[in-house]
Design a protein around this motif. Structure first.
Motif, PDB file in Angstrom:
ATOM      1  N   GLU A  83       0.832  -1.204   0.000  1.00 36.06           N
ATOM      2  CA  GLU A  83       0.000   0.000   0.000  1.00 36.06           C
ATOM      3  C   GLU A  83       0.868   1.256   0.000  1.00 36.06           C
ATOM      4  N   ALA A  84       2.012   1.205   0.682  1.00 37.47           N
ATOM      5  CA  ALA A  84       2.943   2.338   0.648  1.00 37.47           C
ATOM      6  C   ALA A  84       3.471   2.554  -0.768  1.00 37.47           C
ATOM      7  N   LEU A  85       3.781   1.460  -1.474  1.00 40.27           N
ATOM      8  CA  LEU A  85       4.252   1.583  -2.859  1.00 40.27           C
ATOM      9  C   LEU A  85       3.166   2.146  -3.768  1.00 40.27           C
ATOM     10  N   GLN A  86       1.917   1.731  -3.559  1.00 38.15           N
ATOM     11  CA  GLN A  86       0.814   2.284  -4.346  1.00 38.15           C
ATOM     12  C   GLN A  86       0.663   3.780  -4.074  1.00 38.15           C
ATOM     13  N   ASN A  87       0.783   4.155  -2.807  1.00 44.22           N
ATOM     14  CA  ASN A  87       0.725   5.574  -2.470  1.00 44.22           C
ATOM     15  C   ASN A  87       1.881   6.347  -3.091  1.00 44.22           C
ATOM     16  N   GLN A  88       3.056   5.727  -3.124  1.00 42.84           N
ATOM     17  CA  GLN A  88       4.214   6.375  -3.724  1.00 42.84           C
ATOM     18  C   GLN A  88       3.968   6.663  -5.201  1.00 42.84           C
ATOM     19  N   ALA A  89       3.402   5.694  -5.906  1.00 41.25           N
ATOM     20  CA  ALA A  89       3.118   5.887  -7.332  1.00 41.25           C
ATOM     21  C   ALA A  89       2.124   7.030  -7.531  1.00 41.25           C
ATOM     22  N   SER A  90       1.107   7.075  -6.702  1.00 43.39           N
ATOM     23  CA  SER A  90       0.103   8.132  -6.801  1.00 43.39           C
ATOM     24  C   SER A  90       0.696   9.492  -6.439  1.00 43.39           C
ATOM     25  N   TYR A  91       1.495   9.530  -5.397  1.00 47.88           N
ATOM     26  CA  TYR A  91       2.141  10.760  -4.940  1.00 47.88           C
ATOM     27  C   TYR A  91       3.048  11.330  -6.029  1.00 47.88           C
ATOM     28  N   LEU A  92       3.870  10.460  -6.627  1.00 50.50           N
ATOM     29  CA  LEU A  92       4.824  10.923  -7.635  1.00 50.50           C
ATOM     30  C   LEU A  92       4.157  11.266  -8.958  1.00 50.50           C
ATOM     31  N   ALA A  93       3.003  10.675  -9.228  1.00 51.06           N
ATOM     32  CA  ALA A  93       2.288  10.971 -10.468  1.00 51.06           C
ATOM     33  C   ALA A  93       1.767  12.403 -10.483  1.00 51.06           C
ATOM     34  N   LYS A  94       1.593  12.985  -9.309  1.00 46.29           N
ATOM     35  CA  LYS A  94       1.019  14.333  -9.202  1.00 46.29           C
ATOM     36  C   LYS A  94       2.073  15.424  -9.036  1.00 46.29           C
ATOM     37  N   ARG A  95       3.335  15.037  -8.915  1.00 42.77           N
ATOM     38  CA  ARG A  95       4.355  16.058  -8.671  1.00 42.77           C
ATOM     39  C   ARG A  95       5.717  15.563  -9.151  1.00 42.77           C
ATOM     40  N   LYS A  96       6.601  16.495  -9.428  1.00 41.12           N
ATOM     41  CA  LYS A  96       7.981  16.153  -9.723  1.00 41.12           C
ATOM     42  C   LYS A  96       8.680  15.838  -8.409  1.00 41.12           C
ATOM     43  N   LEU A  97       9.637  14.921  -8.460  1.00 41.76           N
ATOM     44  CA  LEU A  97      10.303  14.507  -7.230  1.00 41.76           C
ATOM     45  C   LEU A  97      11.020  15.678  -6.574  1.00 41.76           C
ATOM     46  N   GLY A  98      11.681  16.512  -7.370  1.00 40.05           N
ATOM     47  CA  GLY A  98      12.316  17.707  -6.808  1.00 40.05           C
ATOM     48  C   GLY A  98      13.348  17.358  -5.757  1.00 40.05           C
ATOM     49  N   ARG A  99      13.254  18.039  -4.614  1.00 39.30           N
ATOM     50  CA  ARG A  99      14.231  17.829  -3.544  1.00 39.30           C
ATOM     51  C   ARG A  99      13.973  16.502  -2.838  1.00 39.30           C
ATOM     52  N   GLY A 100      15.042  15.841  -2.494  1.00 40.62           N
ATOM     53  CA  GLY A 100      14.927  14.659  -1.649  1.00 40.62           C
ATOM     54  C   GLY A 100      14.447  13.416  -2.363  1.00 40.62           C
ATOM     55  N   SER A 101      14.995  12.283  -1.955  1.00 41.31           N
ATOM     56  CA  SER A 101      14.553  10.991  -2.484  1.00 41.31           C
ATOM     57  C   SER A 101      13.441  10.439  -1.594  1.00 41.31           C
ATOM     58  N   LEU A 102      12.726   9.459  -2.118  1.00 39.74           N
ATOM     59  CA  LEU A 102      11.623   8.845  -1.373  1.00 39.74           C
ATOM     60  C   LEU A 102      11.579   7.376  -1.729  1.00 39.74           C
ATOM     61  N   GLN A 103      11.769   6.519  -0.724  1.00 40.98           N
ATOM     62  CA  GLN A 103      11.757   5.087  -0.992  1.00 40.98           C
ATOM     63  C   GLN A 103      11.192   4.323   0.196  1.00 40.98           C
ATOM     64  N   PHE A 104      10.770   3.096  -0.100  1.00 47.82           N
ATOM     65  CA  PHE A 104      10.244   2.216   0.938  1.00 47.82           C
ATOM     66  C   PHE A 104      10.990   0.897   0.894  1.00 47.82           C
ATOM     67  N   GLU A 105      11.290   0.381   2.088  1.00 48.27           N
ATOM     68  CA  GLU A 105      12.018  -0.878   2.216  1.00 48.27           C
ATOM     69  C   GLU A 105      11.127  -1.893   2.914  1.00 48.27           C
ATOM     70  N   HIS A 106      11.017  -3.085   2.320  1.00 47.15           N
ATOM     71  CA  HIS A 106      10.289  -4.183   2.964  1.00 47.15           C
ATOM     72  C   HIS A 106      11.302  -4.939   3.811  1.00 47.15           C
ATOM     73  N   ALA A 107      11.350  -4.627   5.115  1.00 48.98           N
ATOM     74  CA  ALA A 107      12.394  -5.192   5.974  1.00 48.98           C
ATOM     75  C   ALA A 107      11.958  -5.120   7.425  1.00 48.98           C
ATOM     76  N   PHE A 108      12.556  -5.979   8.244  1.00 44.09           N
ATOM     77  CA  PHE A 108      12.413  -5.863   9.680  1.00 44.09           C
ATOM     78  C   PHE A 108      13.288  -4.694  10.130  1.00 44.09           C
ATOM     79  N   ALA A 109      12.753  -3.853  11.001  1.00 46.99           N
ATOM     80  CA  ALA A 109      13.466  -2.646  11.424  1.00 46.99           C
ATOM     81  C   ALA A 109      14.832  -2.974  12.015  1.00 46.99           C
ATOM     82  N   GLU A 110      14.906  -4.041  12.800  1.00 52.64           N
ATOM     83  CA  GLU A 110      16.162  -4.375  13.476  1.00 52.64           C
ATOM     84  C   GLU A 110      17.221  -4.900  12.512  1.00 52.64           C
TER      85      GLU A 110
END
Length: 198
Positions: A83-110
């Motif tokens: 769902e985070a990846l789907q939101n990322q696609a929607s978020y980026l479709a409406k704006r240029k990435l501009g400043r800063g990168s944005l990514q999601f990792e499927h991982a255990f925090a530790e």
């Protein structure tokens, strides 16, 4: 700010993330809290934020949009990660990435490897204090490998998280920010901010 303005969908009821006693239910940080935090403790002087237990990504998108930080959301639950990846696609479709990168990792925090550009670490009680301790150990190693100032932001903090930071780390408590309108009903509706200075 809200989901509609960011072109994402993060509103939902509390959701069980895992059957493990070490992982807590998913709940998004309220936007009114993020607005108060951003006004009283702007993150412009920092480079990269890690949103632990990011769920559908509300905090990640908010801070990327507001401050142009490099943001990484870390989520162990596969459905929330998708769902985070789907939101990322929607978020980026409406704006240029501009400043800063944005990514999601499927991982255990530790198990997530903190990189040398990351200096803001956000937690909304995603897991037990045992996992929190393991995550803070990884953060400490990264700060030793490349010295830099850093900040830990806790929302709706547990006594165990605060105690661990105060007793077991070099982070110092610098600020507590209650959320007007919410804190009247619950003293835990606040941010607690710890800083590490080189």
């Amino acid at each position: 700010m809200n989901d509609h303005q960011l072109s994402i969908k993060t509103d939902s009821l509390l959701e069980t993330v895992s059957s493990s006693i070490h992982h807590n239910r998913y709940e998004a940080t309220p936007y009114e809290g993020l607005e108060v935090l951003s006004e009283l403790y702007p993150l412009r002087r920092y480079n990269g934020l890690v949103d632990y237990g990011c769920g559908k990504g509300r905090v990640s998108f908010y801070f990327h949009h507001r401050f142009g930080l490099n943001v990484t959301g870390v989520e162990m639950n596969p459905r929330l990660y998708q769902e985070a990846l789907q939101n990322q696609a929607s978020y980026l479709a409406k704006r240029k990435l501009g400043r800063g990168s944005l990514q999601f990792e499927h991982a255990f925090a530790e198990k997530y490897e903190v990189n040398e550009e990351q200096d803001v670490f956000y937690f909304f009680n995603p897991f037990s204090v045992q996992i929190f301790a393991a995550v803070m150990n990884r953060i400490a190693v990264s700060l030793e490998q490349k010295e830099r100032d850093a900040v830990v932001i806790l929302y709706y903090p547990t006594v165990e998280y605060i105690h661990h930071l105060e007793e077991k780390t070099a982070f110092m408590l610098v600020r507590q920010i209650p959320i007007p309108g919410l804190v009247e009903n619950n003293n835990n509706e606040r941010f607690v901010i710890f800083e590490y200075k080189t």
